[in-house]
Design a protein around this motif. Structure first.
Motif, mmCIF file in Angstrom:
data_model
loop_
_atom_site.group_PDB
_atom_site.id
_atom_site.type_symbol
_atom_site.label_atom_id
_atom_site.label_comp_id
_atom_site.label_asym_id
_atom_site.label_seq_id
_atom_site.Cartn_x
_atom_site.Cartn_y
_atom_site.Cartn_z
ATOM 1 N N ALA A 6 0.849 -1.203 0.000
ATOM 2 C CA ALA A 6 0.000 0.000 0.000
ATOM 3 C C ALA A 6 0.877 1.243 0.000
ATOM 4 O O ALA A 6 2.022 1.210 0.475
ATOM 5 C CB ALA A 6 -0.907 0.008 1.225
ATOM 6 N N LEU A 7 0.329 2.311 -0.549
ATOM 7 C CA LEU A 7 0.999 3.614 -0.520
ATOM 8 C C LEU A 7 -0.017 4.606 0.044
ATOM 9 O O LEU A 7 -1.176 4.619 -0.381
ATOM 10 C CB LEU A 7 1.433 3.996 -1.939
ATOM 11 C CG LEU A 7 2.164 5.337 -2.119
ATOM 12 C CD1 LEU A 7 3.164 5.230 -3.277
ATOM 13 C CD2 LEU A 7 1.215 6.489 -2.382
ATOM 14 N N ILE A 8 0.425 5.415 0.996
ATOM 15 C CA ILE A 8 -0.507 6.364 1.624
ATOM 16 C C ILE A 8 -0.451 7.707 0.896
ATOM 17 O O ILE A 8 0.616 8.266 0.676
ATOM 18 C CB ILE A 8 -0.173 6.529 3.120
ATOM 19 C CG1 ILE A 8 -0.356 5.169 3.816
ATOM 20 C CG2 ILE A 8 -1.053 7.607 3.760
ATOM 21 C CD1 ILE A 8 -0.074 5.163 5.295
ATOM 22 N N PHE A 9 -1.642 8.184 0.523
ATOM 23 C CA PHE A 9 -1.740 9.432 -0.241
ATOM 24 C C PHE A 9 -2.707 10.381 0.457
ATOM 25 O O PHE A 9 -3.765 9.978 0.921
ATOM 26 C CB PHE A 9 -2.255 9.130 -1.655
ATOM 27 C CG PHE A 9 -2.436 10.366 -2.483
ATOM 28 C CD1 PHE A 9 -1.348 10.940 -3.122
ATOM 29 C CD2 PHE A 9 -3.675 10.975 -2.599
ATOM 30 C CE1 PHE A 9 -1.499 12.111 -3.865
ATOM 31 C CE2 PHE A 9 -3.836 12.141 -3.339
ATOM 32 C CZ PHE A 9 -2.745 12.701 -3.980
ATOM 33 N N SER A 10 -2.349 11.678 0.463
ATOM 34 C CA SER A 10 -3.181 12.657 1.171
ATOM 35 C C SER A 10 -3.258 13.977 0.416
ATOM 36 O O SER A 10 -2.228 14.595 0.127
ATOM 37 C CB SER A 10 -2.556 12.906 2.555
ATOM 38 O OG SER A 10 -2.920 14.160 3.062
ATOM 39 N N TRP A 11 -4.485 14.399 0.104
ATOM 40 C CA TRP A 11 -4.634 15.721 -0.532
ATOM 41 C C TRP A 11 -4.240 16.824 0.444
ATOM 42 O O TRP A 11 -3.673 17.836 0.047
ATOM 43 C CB TRP A 11 -6.071 15.926 -1.028
ATOM 44 C CG TRP A 11 -6.277 15.394 -2.402
ATOM 45 C CD1 TRP A 11 -5.986 16.026 -3.580
ATOM 46 C CD2 TRP A 11 -6.799 14.112 -2.769
ATOM 47 N NE1 TRP A 11 -6.293 15.212 -4.646
ATOM 48 C CE2 TRP A 11 -6.803 14.049 -4.187
ATOM 49 C CE3 TRP A 11 -7.267 13.013 -2.042
ATOM 50 C CZ2 TRP A 11 -7.250 12.928 -4.884
ATOM 51 C CZ3 TRP A 11 -7.718 11.909 -2.744
ATOM 52 C CH2 TRP A 11 -7.700 11.864 -4.146
ATOM 53 N N GLU A 12 -4.544 16.636 1.721
ATOM 54 C CA GLU A 12 -4.184 17.682 2.686
ATOM 55 C C GLU A 12 -2.663 17.873 2.745
ATOM 56 O O GLU A 12 -2.177 18.993 2.848
ATOM 57 C CB GLU A 12 -4.701 17.312 4.079
ATOM 58 C CG GLU A 12 -6.195 17.479 4.232
ATOM 59 C CD GLU A 12 -6.612 17.213 5.672
ATOM 60 O OE1 GLU A 12 -6.283 16.133 6.196
ATOM 61 O OE2 GLU A 12 -7.262 18.088 6.265
ATOM 62 N N SER A 13 -1.925 16.767 2.674
ATOM 63 C CA SER A 13 -0.460 16.896 2.667
ATOM 64 C C SER A 13 0.014 17.597 1.403
ATOM 65 O O SER A 13 0.950 18.397 1.432
ATOM 66 C CB SER A 13 0.205 15.518 2.755
ATOM 67 O OG SER A 13 0.517 15.219 4.085
ATOM 68 N N TRP A 14 -0.652 17.278 0.297
ATOM 69 C CA TRP A 14 -0.295 17.921 -0.983
ATOM 70 C C TRP A 14 -0.438 19.439 -0.841
ATOM 71 O O TRP A 14 0.458 20.214 -1.176
ATOM 72 C CB TRP A 14 -1.206 17.367 -2.077
ATOM 73 C CG TRP A 14 -0.841 17.695 -3.483
ATOM 74 C CD1 TRP A 14 0.151 18.531 -3.924
ATOM 75 C CD2 TRP A 14 -1.479 17.162 -4.659
ATOM 76 N NE1 TRP A 14 0.152 18.556 -5.305
ATOM 77 C CE2 TRP A 14 -0.826 17.739 -5.779
ATOM 78 C CE3 TRP A 14 -2.532 16.276 -4.885
ATOM 79 C CZ2 TRP A 14 -1.206 17.435 -7.089
ATOM 80 C CZ3 TRP A 14 -2.901 15.988 -6.193
ATOM 81 C CH2 TRP A 14 -2.241 16.548 -7.277
ATOM 82 N N TRP A 15 -1.609 19.868 -0.306
ATOM 83 C CA TRP A 15 -1.844 21.310 -0.146
ATOM 84 C C TRP A 15 -0.813 21.943 0.794
ATOM 85 O O TRP A 15 -0.265 23.000 0.505
ATOM 86 C CB TRP A 15 -3.247 21.560 0.440
ATOM 87 C CG TRP A 15 -4.371 21.065 -0.409
ATOM 88 C CD1 TRP A 15 -4.379 20.882 -1.763
ATOM 89 C CD2 TRP A 15 -5.674 20.674 0.061
ATOM 90 N NE1 TRP A 15 -5.612 20.411 -2.159
ATOM 91 C CE2 TRP A 15 -6.424 20.277 -1.075
ATOM 92 C CE3 TRP A 15 -6.292 20.631 1.312
ATOM 93 C CZ2 TRP A 15 -7.758 19.831 -0.982
ATOM 94 C CZ3 TRP A 15 -7.604 20.207 1.410
ATOM 95 C CH2 TRP A 15 -8.328 19.807 0.263
ATOM 96 N N ALA A 16 -0.587 21.289 1.925
ATOM 97 C CA ALA A 16 0.252 21.909 2.956
ATOM 98 C C ALA A 16 1.734 21.843 2.585
ATOM 99 O O ALA A 16 2.472 22.819 2.768
ATOM 100 C CB ALA A 16 -0.001 21.230 4.304
ATOM 101 N N ALA A 17 2.172 20.695 2.053
ATOM 102 C CA ALA A 17 3.605 20.529 1.777
ATOM 103 C C ALA A 17 4.078 21.463 0.671
ATOM 104 O O ALA A 17 5.229 21.887 0.658
ATOM 105 C CB ALA A 17 3.900 19.085 1.374
ATOM 106 N N ASP A 18 3.178 21.770 -0.260
ATOM 107 C CA ASP A 18 3.580 22.621 -1.373
ATOM 108 C C ASP A 18 3.274 24.099 -1.091
ATOM 109 O O ASP A 18 2.985 24.881 -2.003
ATOM 110 C CB ASP A 18 2.881 22.176 -2.671
ATOM 111 C CG ASP A 18 3.421 20.845 -3.180
ATOM 112 O OD1 ASP A 18 4.299 20.268 -2.504
ATOM 113 O OD2 ASP A 18 2.963 20.372 -4.231
ATOM 114 N N GLY A 19 3.355 24.482 0.149
ATOM 115 C CA GLY A 19 3.080 25.863 0.547
ATOM 116 C C GLY A 19 4.070 26.851 -0.073
ATOM 117 O O GLY A 19 5.113 26.475 -0.608
ATOM 118 N N GLU A 20 3.711 28.137 0.032
ATOM 119 C CA GLU A 20 4.536 29.166 -0.614
ATOM 120 C C GLU A 20 5.950 29.251 -0.033
ATOM 121 O O GLU A 20 6.898 29.501 -0.748
ATOM 122 C CB GLU A 20 3.855 30.543 -0.462
ATOM 123 C CG GLU A 20 2.639 30.713 -1.351
ATOM 124 C CD GLU A 20 1.862 31.978 -1.028
ATOM 125 O OE1 GLU A 20 1.612 32.755 -1.957
ATOM 126 O OE2 GLU A 20 1.485 32.192 0.138
#
Ligand code: GAL
Length: 670
Positions: free
Chosen positions: A401-415
């Motif tokens: 399994a691979l864990i995927f998160s849209w919230e991490s995507w939004w937060a990790a790619d912050g300005e």
């Protein structure tokens, strides 16, 4: 939803969007006859129908839709009926310009394209629901209608709207989440830069500012925007439910370039999961991304069947260079989706448009007509899908399994982040592609998902993670599972607040390490590990606190520090690996190969046949081996059973010609 209707289809559906309103009625019968020739049996109608159905306010004309629905029904073709609300007609935006969306710089997005409406607009919603009411009442029990298609790709263009009406809705959403302004101030860390609010009324969407924006405000705006469109979906759903027992869905966009909707939150509201997927030739390995997207879509469907609602037969029109598909590529793309759980293969669109901004987008029926290789491949694909009907109901087999998160995507790619050169999705793709090269089928799952069915769990860059979600991974390792966690994971909590005491806060104990400082490197700078492995982009000053050090940085800003570690669980059965850098692909393969072997995960594919994708779908009585040959070499491999595409028996060795697909019903008695 327990009482929700289910989408039933006899075998694998083959279909397309059909926009008959773009064509003279005299062509409709020919279209339906050609659909039958191709084996098309599920047609999406009325996706952009509003200005035809309601040409003037409150004045409805259903004659065209009535006629085409009846024609399709007579031909035995089922309909995936759009509610028609995707794009507002000009009379509506002319009378109510306040529904138009506003960008982050406060400028309006005008009509003339599509989806020019603000998701929070009450005026838009009132008019759209009035149309849904009409469409639902008229066609709710039409025998051709097999599925409702709400709007179209909700949020494709208009997910983030920054106007005053959105601001008011955002404030209501925040008030419900935080109740008091003090709690919001604490969550957003507003003591920084004098941002403390005294009242919810002062809050705006994160419009363009002079510097970088408050990350707490930005991530909550992302959450709000996703919820706002989900609320819109629910409003249409509620109207349809009053008129119809037919299942309802909308087409998701699980692709590389759309990221504004948290589909983990949306999925439970769908009667069946549907996804649109287009090959993205801007990426280094488009087929690998397709494979990831279909694994993620299956995750949204809880491992069960889902519908591929749109893809293209050839070129799209919206990438900088719109590549035609190679002969056979459309078939390989389609069968990869089926191998990974799709039980419908549909396309945008039936007949290539002669006008409008999509006139150079491919279709099932190209401008050049039926005496074309493309049309012949379309007809052949219909035949292949028919030969696969018996596989429906089986489930994809995966022990990784691979864990995927849209919230991490939004937060990790912050300005403001450690390196603009490192982004969330590339890290996810790197891990998934490596597992794919190693021959593993991967289930993509949400943070917090039950992991007990897996042997190996890969956690790429899970930057924002809740305690409860991190605990599931620790428990998995405690129970003997093996996890690989990559850098920039476990850094912040739900409110994007850094977890103090050394990175990666949420996984420090599990991994037996502490990261004291990030030390990314400039684009183009190569890093070496003492084993000779090569890396780029990222290093960090890590200290082992119980973990075994398997490799160290030989050069760069973290020279001498651990780069790859492994921490065994108390009884030694489980293991938690950590990768502190972005390894080159073949070196990442080596690490994940070791981790998978140690975990006892069994690849379906064989690394000796690179380019051959191997996936198994099975249940208690049946097993099907999908073999997709992306390479230019014929491949032979051991298998016994019956091959469904050619109808030939397979006795101990299966041959998959270069570029071809084969699906073997495996002989379980041997
Ligand atoms: C999708 C959309 C279709 C069509 C297609 C072109 O995003 O739903 O209407 O525009 O892209 O690739």
């Amino acid at each position: 939803m327990s009482n929700a209707p289910t989408f039933n289809h006899d075998g694998i559906a083959y279909g397309c969007d059909y926009n008959p309103e773009q064509w003279d009625r005299s062509l409709w019968r020919e279209d339906v006859a050609l659909m039958r020739e191709a084996g098309v049996d599920l047609v999406a109608l009325n996706i952009f129908g509003w200005s035809h159905l309601e040409p003037r306010p409150g004045e409805f004309d259903f004659s065209g839709l009535d006629e085409i629905l009846d024609l399709l029904h007579e031909a035995g073709i089922r309909v995936n009926l759009g509610t028609g609300t995707a794009s507002a007609p000009p009379w509506l935006t002319f009378r109510h310009p306040e529904i138009l969306p506003e960008a982050e710089d406060g400028t309006t997005r005008f009509p003339g394209g599509r989806q020019a409406w603000c998701p929070s607009s009450t005026v838009f919603r009132r008019h759209a629901l009035a149309l849904v009411e009409q469409v639902g009442a008229r066609y709710g029990s039409h025998p051709a209608v097999a599925l409702w298609h709400v709007s179209n790709e909700l949020g494709c263009h208009n997910a983030l709207c920054y106007d005053d009406e959105s601001a008011e809705a955002f404030r209501r959403w925040l008030q419900a989440r935080y109740v008091t302004i003090e709690r919001l101030n604490a969550a957003w860390g507003t003591s920084f830069w004098s941002q403390q609010y005294s009242d919810f009324a002062e809050i705006l969407p994160p419009r363009l500012t002079l510097s970088s924006r408050n990350p707490g405000q930005v991530i909550d705006f992302q959450r709000f925007s996703s919820d706002e469109l989900l609320g819109y979906y629910r409003a249409e759903l509620e109207v349809l439910r009053r008129h119809s027992d037919v299942p309802v869905t909308t087409n998701f966009m699980v692709t590389a370039h759309i990221r504004n909707l948290d589909y983990w939150r949306w999925a439970p509201d769908m009667d069946v999961i549907a996804n649109d997927h287009y090959l993205d030739n801007r990426l280094a390995d488009p087929a690998a991304e397709l494979s990831f997207a279909s694994d993620l879509t299956r995750g949204l469907a809880d491992g069960g069947a889902w519908l591929l609602m749109e893809q293209s037969t050839g070129a799209v029109n919206w990438q900088p260079h719109n590549l035609a598909k190679a002969p056979g590529e459309m078939t390989r793309n389609s069968l990869t989706h089926v191998a990974k759980g799709a039980e419908a293969v549909c396309f945008f669109q039936w007949r290539a448009s002669l006008q409008g901004s999509e006139k150079f987008h491919s279709a099932l029926l190209p401008h050049a007509g039926t005496d074309t290789d493309l049309w012949r491949e379309v007809v052949a694909l219909g035949g292949i899908l028919d030969s696969l009907d018996e596989i429906t109901g089986t489930r994809v087999q995966a022990d990784v399994a691979l864990i995927f998160s849209w919230e991490s995507w939004w937060a990790a790619d912050g300005e403001s982040r450690p390196s603009q050169h490192v982004d969330y999705l590339s890290q996810v793709h790197a891990a998934h592609s490596s597992l794919r090269r190693l021959g593993h089928t991967v289930d993509v799952v949400r943070p917090g998902a039950d992991l007990s069915a897996y042997r190996l769990v890969v956690v790429p860059a899970l930057y924002l993670v809740r305690d409860s979600e991190a605990a599931v991974i620790a428990e998995f390792v405690g129970n003997g599972g093996h996890a690989v966690i990559t850098f920039f994971s476990g850094i912040t909590d739900e409110e994007d607040r850094v977890r103090p005491g050394g990175y990666p806060g949420a996984f420090r104990t599990l991994l037996g390490i502490t990261v004291e400082e990030f030390a990314p490197v400039l684009p183009g700078q190569a890093l070496r590990l003492t084993s000779g492995k090569a890396a780029t982009a990222w290093s960090e000053r890590t200290r082992a606190r119980g973990a075994e050090v398997l490799d160290t940085f030989a050069d760069g800003p973290s020279a001498g520090r651990p780069a790859i570690t492994r921490h065994r669980s108390g009884d030694g059965a489980g293991a938690a690996w950590y990768l502190a850098t972005h390894l080159d692909p073949e070196d990442l393969d080596e690490v994940l190969r070791d981790a998978a072997r140690g975990a006892g995960a069994v690849p379906q594919g064989d690394e000796r046949h690179p380019g051959l994708e191997v996936i198994r779908r099975a249940d208690d009585e049946r097993s099907y081996l999908f073999l997709i040959n992306h390479s230019t070499q014929d491949v032979e491999l051991p298998a016994t059973g019956h091959e469904l595409v050619t109808g030939a028996p397979v006795d101990s060795i299966a041959t998959v010609p270069a570029g071809a697909v084969r699906v073997i019903r495996e002989d379980l008695s041997r």
